[in-house]
Design a protein around this motif. Structure first.
Motif, PDB file in Angstrom:
ATOM      1  N   GLN A 158       0.834  -1.210   0.000  1.00 16.06           N
ATOM      2  CA  GLN A 158       0.000   0.000   0.000  1.00 16.06           C
ATOM      3  C   GLN A 158       0.866   1.256   0.000  1.00 16.06           C
ATOM      4  N   TYR A 159       1.914   1.257   0.809  1.00 15.96           N
ATOM      5  CA  TYR A 159       2.827   2.400   0.843  1.00 15.96           C
ATOM      6  C   TYR A 159       3.487   2.595  -0.519  1.00 15.96           C
ATOM      7  N   ALA A 160       3.937   1.503  -1.136  1.00 15.74           N
ATOM      8  CA  ALA A 160       4.581   1.583  -2.453  1.00 15.74           C
ATOM      9  C   ALA A 160       3.625   2.097  -3.511  1.00 15.74           C
ATOM     10  N   GLU A 161       2.351   1.780  -3.396  1.00 14.74           N
ATOM     11  CA  GLU A 161       1.361   2.255  -4.356  1.00 14.74           C
ATOM     12  C   GLU A 161       1.061   3.741  -4.158  1.00 14.74           C
ATOM     13  N   TYR A 190       6.797  11.806  -3.042  1.00 10.31           N
ATOM     14  CA  TYR A 190       7.822  11.668  -2.018  1.00 10.31           C
ATOM     15  C   TYR A 190       7.230  12.021  -0.662  1.00 10.31           C
ATOM     16  N   ASN A 191       7.341  11.112   0.275  1.00 10.58           N
ATOM     17  CA  ASN A 191       6.858  11.322   1.629  1.00 10.58           C
ATOM     18  C   ASN A 191       7.722  12.389   2.300  1.00 10.58           C
ATOM     19  N   PRO A 192       7.131  13.517   2.721  1.00  9.56           N
ATOM     20  CA  PRO A 192       7.949  14.595   3.301  1.00  9.56           C
ATOM     21  C   PRO A 192       8.596  14.213   4.622  1.00  9.56           C
ATOM     22  N   ARG A 193       8.241  13.061   5.156  1.00  3.07           N
ATOM     23  CA  ARG A 193       8.871  12.601   6.390  1.00  3.07           C
ATOM     24  C   ARG A 193      10.330  12.195   6.159  1.00  3.07           C
ATOM     25  N   TYR A 194      10.665  11.912   4.906  1.00  2.00           N
ATOM     26  CA  TYR A 194      12.000  11.420   4.580  1.00  2.00           C
ATOM     27  C   TYR A 194      12.691  12.346   3.586  1.00  2.00           C
ATOM     28  N   ALA A 198      18.971  12.073  -4.362  1.00  2.46           N
ATOM     29  CA  ALA A 198      19.150  12.204  -5.807  1.00  2.46           C
ATOM     30  C   ALA A 198      18.896  10.870  -6.498  1.00  2.46           C
ATOM     31  N   VAL A 199      19.405   9.800  -5.910  1.00  6.86           N
ATOM     32  CA  VAL A 199      19.091   8.435  -6.351  1.00  6.86           C
ATOM     33  C   VAL A 199      18.284   7.818  -5.221  1.00  6.86           C
ATOM     34  N   ASP A 200      16.967   7.734  -5.402  1.00  5.75           N
ATOM     35  CA  ASP A 200      16.048   7.519  -4.292  1.00  5.75           C
ATOM     36  C   ASP A 200      15.532   6.085  -4.187  1.00  5.75           C
ATOM     37  N   CYS A 201      15.994   5.178  -5.054  1.00  4.46           N
ATOM     38  CA  CYS A 201      15.368   3.857  -5.118  1.00  4.46           C
ATOM     39  C   CYS A 201      15.473   3.095  -3.807  1.00  4.46           C
ATOM     40  N   THR A 202      16.633   3.151  -3.154  1.00  4.51           N
ATOM     41  CA  THR A 202      16.835   2.341  -1.961  1.00  4.51           C
ATOM     42  C   THR A 202      16.110   2.927  -0.761  1.00  4.51           C
ATOM     43  N   SER A 203      16.135   4.248  -0.606  1.00  7.64           N
ATOM     44  CA  SER A 203      15.363   4.862   0.467  1.00  7.64           C
ATOM     45  C   SER A 203      13.875   4.540   0.326  1.00  7.64           C
ATOM     46  N   PHE A 204      13.369   4.551  -0.912  1.00  8.20           N
ATOM     47  CA  PHE A 204      11.960   4.208  -1.147  1.00  8.20           C
ATOM     48  C   PHE A 204      11.654   2.786  -0.686  1.00  8.20           C
ATOM     49  N   VAL A 205      12.506   1.814  -1.049  1.00 12.90           N
ATOM     50  CA  VAL A 205      12.299   0.428  -0.630  1.00 12.90           C
ATOM     51  C   VAL A 205      12.401   0.313   0.888  1.00 12.90           C
ATOM     52  N   SER A 206      13.359   1.018   1.499  1.00  8.84           N
ATOM     53  CA  SER A 206      13.483   1.005   2.956  1.00  8.84           C
ATOM     54  C   SER A 206      12.210   1.533   3.614  1.00  8.84           C
ATOM     55  N   GLN A 207      11.674   2.628   3.079  1.00 12.27           N
ATOM     56  CA  GLN A 207      10.430   3.180   3.624  1.00 12.27           C
ATOM     57  C   GLN A 207       9.292   2.165   3.538  1.00 12.27           C
TER      58      GLN A 207
END
Length: 314
Positions: free
Chosen positions: A163-166, A172-176, A180-189
């Motif tokens: 659900q978060y990924a969708e 971009y979640n302003p909490r984080y 510049a390369v955001d793929c890994t932070s997104f997966v971590s979130q």
């Protein structure tokens, strides 16, 4: 938005891209381009489209429709006959597979150099724009070590992770911090949203954690190879490596080493499956939703690519 004379070749470029996703041959890409000095880029784009066509055939996938919405980010007028243009393309693709209809989406920022030459406006050069060239500033808050992640501590709620990924695949979640390369932070979130607790440590090369936007995160949180190593060494005890993509479940993680060098460059999260039982993934950097897992249509893909598949138990 006021129309510029360079709009036409860019519009034609994406019209051809839409048509080629459904039918036709990559050689058709030449039409809106100025060929002088542009051959290398044309060849790369044609090869990418050939890989896409092969992938469609191997999946027994029947493309139905492709449409693109363009958004001007900025322009730099160099002269009456030349400009640099940054555009975001929001691309939706529909296809049929074993009687089911699927939708895939991606959002890409491009940088085009357009010139008036050979009696017309055309694209002299094009590439994916670096995120630093166009990213918007966002307000970022700090996360306390005492804060509980969303979901159930000690378990993995796949539905919440998906659900978060969708929700955040193209924003971009302003909490984080927005990297510049955001793929890994997104997966971590996504994993935190699914209930995986952060593994806090005093050093950035230890654990898996995020505290705030000012260099307050571990390498494993935001660096693709760092997260792959963390998963491989049991940092998340329930993460186990499996052999094949079809052994994954919703919320599982795929890591990509484009050059086969042993250093991993990209991470995605599984958010759906096609009728063949193969994963579809969401990702950031090139923001993607329900993209076929092997990424052969990516500008980064090479024949040397290596994948690692991580199933999170629980």
């Amino acid at each position: 938005m006021e129309r510029r004379p360079w709009h036409q070749p860019i519009a034609i470029w994406f019209q051809i891209q839409n048509r080629l996703w459904v039918e036709g041959e990559p050689d058709d890409l030449y039409e809106p381009l100025l060929t002088d000095g542009n051959e290398a880029w044309i060849q790369l784009e044609q090869e990418r489209l050939r890989r896409l066509r092969l992938q469609q055939r191997e999946r027994n996938c029947h493309p139905l429709k492709s449409d693109t919405r363009l958004r001007l980010v900025k322009e730099k007028i160099r002269s009456d006959e030349e400009a640099d243009v940054w555009m975001i393309s929001e691309h939706r693709m529909f296809y049929e597979l074993l009687g089911e209809t699927y939708e895939e989406e991606e959002a890409i920022c491009w940088r085009f150099n357009v010139r008036f030459a050979e009696g017309k406006w055309g694209i002299a050069d094009g590439r994916l724009a670096e995120p630093s060239e166009w990213k918007e500033r966002t307000r970022v808050t700090t996360i306390s070590e005492q804060e509980e992640p969303t979901g159930t501590r000690g378990g993995y709620d796949r539905a919440r992770a998906v659900q978060y990924a969708e929700i955040w695949w193209n924003s971009y979640n302003p909490r984080y911090r927005r990297f510049a390369v955001d793929c890994t932070s997104f997966v971590s979130q996504c994993m935190v949203a699914g209930g995986i607790p952060m593994d806090f440590a005093s050093r950035r090369d230890r654990g898996w954690w995020y505290r705030g936007p000012h260099e307050q995160w571990s390498y494993s949180w935001a660096v693709a190879d760092g997260l792959k190593r963390y998963l491989s060494t049991g940092g998340i005890p329930r993460a186990v490596m499996v052999d094949r993509a079809d052994q994954l479940s919703l919320g599982d993680i795929i890591c990509y080493d484009w050059e086969g060098s042993g250093r991993y460059d990209h991470n995605t999260i599984v958010t759906a499956f096609d009728s063949n039982g193969m994963p579809l993934v969401n990702a950031h950097t090139v923001n993607s939703r329900h993209r076929y897992w092997d990424y052969r249509d990516s500008h980064a893909w090479t024949p040397r690519v290596q994948y690692r598949f991580f199933h999170i138990q629980g």
